[in-house]
Enzyme design. Structure first.
Site, mmCIF file in Angstrom:
data_model
loop_
_atom_site.group_PDB
_atom_site.id
_atom_site.type_symbol
_atom_site.label_atom_id
_atom_site.label_comp_id
_atom_site.label_asym_id
_atom_site.label_seq_id
_atom_site.Cartn_x
_atom_site.Cartn_y
_atom_site.Cartn_z
ATOM 1 N N SER A 95 -1.872 -44.117 -86.840
ATOM 2 C CA SER A 95 -2.844 -43.246 -87.504
ATOM 3 C C SER A 95 -3.451 -42.311 -86.465
ATOM 4 O O SER A 95 -3.476 -42.620 -85.268
ATOM 5 C CB SER A 95 -3.957 -44.079 -88.147
ATOM 6 O OG SER A 95 -5.020 -43.266 -88.597
ATOM 7 N N TYR A 132 -11.571 -49.544 -88.000
ATOM 8 C CA TYR A 132 -10.200 -49.056 -88.146
ATOM 9 C C TYR A 132 -9.708 -48.470 -86.834
ATOM 10 O O TYR A 132 -8.550 -48.671 -86.453
ATOM 11 C CB TYR A 132 -10.151 -48.025 -89.271
ATOM 12 C CG TYR A 132 -8.751 -47.607 -89.662
ATOM 13 C CD1 TYR A 132 -7.792 -48.554 -90.023
ATOM 14 C CD2 TYR A 132 -8.395 -46.266 -89.709
ATOM 15 C CE1 TYR A 132 -6.521 -48.172 -90.397
ATOM 16 C CE2 TYR A 132 -7.127 -45.871 -90.088
ATOM 17 C CZ TYR A 132 -6.190 -46.820 -90.426
ATOM 18 O OH TYR A 132 -4.920 -46.441 -90.798
#
Length: 266
Positions: free
Chosen positions: A153, A166
């Protein structure tokens, strides 16, 4: 009684031959990037083994691509072991592993962090990737030209407000991928990390725990990447010549320049 030169031996079980087509394993394959990657790799000539927890959706995707659906929970070692045993026994090979299972939960500040959410993110993103990669490495090495492609990501590259949990998980995934690349140098296995920005899938719906309004707002006024965009990149990486390793790719929509900088149309 027979002498040593004429001992009776127990018949040896015949080993099941390797699948005639290269085999790609895709985790988190019941929807989104995983399902799209399964379709793209099938189109490229791979027999795809699809793993995910949602058995009904997984079976639908597998049927559509002519692949093999096997239930998989990457947070459960017993599930991973059973999954890899199926790959080894039924197909006898693994040429490509796409570590796609992952996700985010919540967007709390560090001060208000929900540690249960953080634990889940670490378990599924980091430890889940380790479990599957570790278990399949012997087959990947044995293929003579294996690849580990991990979906990371933009959150693995830059910290942002509300993203600490995250960020921490995806930074961990990035570190894992880069160390694996070093440790496999000299082995016939390539390692790639693909880091997408905004992709319109179920990702935001999961992150906001089913709040459809919040999830939809993430994509307001912008055309994000699609699952198929990322899957096409997976296919491209997987089909490069054996001497070519694509180490890292950052994918962003045209109107996104970083995790939080997005141009939105009024």
């Amino acid at each position: 009684m027979l002498d040593d030169g004429h001992r009776r031996t127990r018949p040896q079980a015949l080993e099941k031959p390797m699948h005639p087509h290269p085999v790609a394993v895709v985790t988190g394959a019941s929807s989104g990037i995983g399902a799209a990657s399964a379709r793209a790799l099938s189109d490229a000539g791979y027999h795809v083994v699809l793993g995910a927890r949602r058995a009904d959706k997984l079976a639908e995707v597998a049927s559509a691509v002519g692949g093999t659906a096997v239930a998989l929970d990457v947070t459960d070692q017993a599930s991973v072991d059973a999954f890899v045993a199926r790959v080894r026994e039924d197909l006898g090979r693994c040429d490509v592993l796409v570590n796609n299972a992952g996700g985010a939960l919540g967007a709390d500040s560090v001060a208000e962090a929900n540690l249960d959410d953080w634990q889940w993110m670490y378990d599924v993103n980091v430890l889940g990737t380790v479990r599957v990669t570790q278990a399949l490495l012997p087959l990947l090495i044995g293929s003579g030209d294996g690849q580990v492609i991990t979906i990371g990501s933009v959150a693995a590259r830059e910290a942002y407000e509300g993203g600490a949990g995250y960020n921490a998980a995806k930074f961990g995934v990035a570190a894992l991928s880069r160390v694996l690349r070093i440790e496999l140098l000299g082995q016939p296995v390539r390692v790639c990390e693909i880091d997408p920005g905004m992709v319109e899938t179920e990702f935001s719906l999961v992150r906001f725990k089913g709040d459809a309004q919040k999830a939809a707002a993430v994509y307001d006024g912008v055309t994000p990447l699609s699952a198929e965009d990322v899957a096409e990149t997976v296919r491209w990486v997987a089909t490069r010549p054996a001497h070519v390793n694509i180490d890292q790719i950052l994918m962003l929509a045209r109107d996104q320049s970083s995790a939080k900088v997005v141009h939105r149309q009024a």
